[in-house]
Enzyme design. Structure first.
Site, PDB file in Angstrom:
ATOM      1  N   GLY A  66      86.639 136.914  63.177  1.00 28.92           N
ATOM      2  CA  GLY A  66      85.468 136.355  61.748  1.00 28.92           C
ATOM      3  C   GLY A  66      84.087 134.975  62.085  1.00 28.92           C
TER       4      GLY A  66
ATOM      5  N   ASP B 239      75.823 145.033  67.789  1.00 28.43           N
ATOM      6  CA  ASP B 239      77.044 144.722  67.764  1.00 28.43           C
ATOM      7  C   ASP B 239      77.831 146.075  69.237  1.00 28.43           C
ATOM      8  OD1 ASP B 239      76.466 142.803  66.468  1.00 28.43           O
ATOM      9  OD2 ASP B 239      78.002 141.835  65.617  1.00 28.43           O
TER      10      ASP B 239
HETATM   11  O1  PMV Z   1      78.897 138.230  63.087  1.00 28.03           O
HETATM   12  P1  PMV Z   1      78.494 139.306  63.646  1.00 28.03           P
HETATM   13  O2  PMV Z   1      78.999 139.627  64.942  1.00 28.03           O
HETATM   14  O3  PMV Z   1      79.283 140.878  62.728  1.00 28.03           O
HETATM   15  O4  PMV Z   1      77.248 139.811  63.918  1.00 28.03           O
HETATM   16  C1  PMV Z   1      76.881 140.256  62.580  1.00 28.03           C
HETATM   17  C2  PMV Z   1      74.381 140.628  63.258  1.00 28.03           C
HETATM   18  C3  PMV Z   1      74.291 141.276  61.634  1.00 28.03           C
HETATM   19  O5  PMV Z   1      73.076 141.317  62.088  1.00 28.03           O
HETATM   20  C4  PMV Z   1      74.645 140.335  60.564  1.00 28.03           C
HETATM   21  C5  PMV Z   1      74.421 142.319  61.088  1.00 28.03           C
HETATM   22  C6  PMV Z   1      74.396 143.982  61.755  1.00 28.03           C
HETATM   23  O6  PMV Z   1      74.604 144.763  61.437  1.00 28.03           O
HETATM   24  O7  PMV Z   1      73.391 143.854  62.922  1.00 28.03           O
END
Ligand code: PMV
Length: 312
Positions: A101, A149
């Site tokens: 998270g 991701d």
């Molecule tokens: O914080 P994380 O690792 O969940 O990154 C999410 C990245 C976003 O651009 C905010 C959402 C996405 O799905 O691209």
């Protein structure tokens, strides 16, 4: 029969949030990993063991009725059993050294490794099939994911990503060290992405113009990466941070960390959804120690990473 798969953590160098709305992002994987081991069970149950908790359930229960954080893994197990027309029990054991998270792609890496590990018990899926299943699984808890991701966690290395074009590997010789500072404030990506959607709904024109600015930044960053130009890439990361401030995903603590890292690195910004999580500072051997030292004086957990080219 046991099947083991590992997938890496990631950082977003440029373009988080805007990527959900069609802009390109640049991401890379780093040397922290999740390992998922799966095996068949004689009983007709699905067992999941992870830091997020444990779950033991029967196949007849629907995914929607289940413990929220573990939903993606149940989805994966059910889909694989369906695909291979079997109804044996499965145990999925998730072990991770990726902090949860804080924007380092822990959830995506777990989905990718779980899709590969569970499918590996019964047969071989292509990376494309594993990626598709991992994104589908992640959508059970985070519907609006751009897929960036999971894509980088599957293929590894340095890449450009857009929802329209998907993944493109960047074959560059660029060499840098990222100083990563974990603010220890955790976030819910889902909530922050909704917050940005609200911002967009209330300020449509401003948001559109920020997307255009982000597009220009990413375009210039692609050239800087091709030319191994760290000062320019760092400057563009700092410009990206200004846009992230404008859409309201930074916290007071993150602002302090970004400012601290910016003093000595080539550029710094949050990485991932924000609202907590991590800050990255772009460095090489000339400014790495200084940047690390000044961040360590703040209340955060710091480490140094390079691009890890090993994906799933
Ligand atoms: O914080 P994380 O690792 O969940 O990154 C999410 C990245 C976003 O651009 C905010 C959402 C996405 O799905 O691209």
């Amino acid at each position: 029969m046991k099947s083991i798969a590992t997938a890496p953590a990631k950082v977003i160098l440029l373009g988080e949030h805007f990527v959900v709305h069609g802009v390109r992002a640049i991401l890379c994987t780093i040397d922290k990993r999740v390992t998922v081991s799966s095996r068949t069970l004689d009983d007709n149950i699905i067992k999941i063991k992870s830091k997020l908790g444990n779950l033991s359930t029967t196949l007849s229960k629907s995914v929607d009725e289940q413990n929220i954080p573990l939903k993606p893994f149940l989805h994966i197990a059910k889909k694989i059993l369906e695909k291979f027309s079997t109804s044996v029990g499965i145990e999925i054991d998730i072990k991770s050294d990726i902090p949860i998270g804080v924007g380092l792609g822990s959830s995506s890496a777990c989905c990718v490794a779980a899709a590969a590990s569970v499918s590996g018990i019964f047969g071989k899926l292509t990376r494309e099939e594993i990626l598709k299943l991992a994104i589908e699984a992640e959508r059970t808890i985070f519907q609006k994911t751009s897929g960036a991701d999971c894509s980088v966690c599957t293929y590894g290395g340095l890449m450009e990503y857009s929802t329209e074009q998907g993944y493109r590997a960047l074959n560059s010789k660029i060499d840098f060290n990222l100083v990563i500072a974990n603010s220890k404030e955790t976030h819910s990506t889902n909530q922050i992405v909704h917050k940005v959607q609200n911002f967009k709904d209330r300020h449509e024109e401003i948001f559109l113009s920020l997307c255009n600015e982000e597009n220009v930044i990413v375009e210039k960053a692609l050239t800087a990466i091709k030319e191994n130009d760290l000062p320019t890439l760092g400057k563009l990361m700092s410009e990206n941070q200004v846009l992230l401030d404008k859409i309201g995903v930074t916290t007071e603590k993150l602002k302090v960390l970004v400012k601290t890292a910016s003093n000595t690195s080539y550029g710094a910004k949050i990485t991932g959804a924000g609202g907590g999580g991590c800050v990255i500072g772009l460095t090489d051997r000339t400014n790495l120690e200084q940047t690390l030292g000044s961040l360590e004086d703040q209340d955060c957990e710091c480490f140094v990473s390079k691009i890890d080219y090993n994906g799933l």
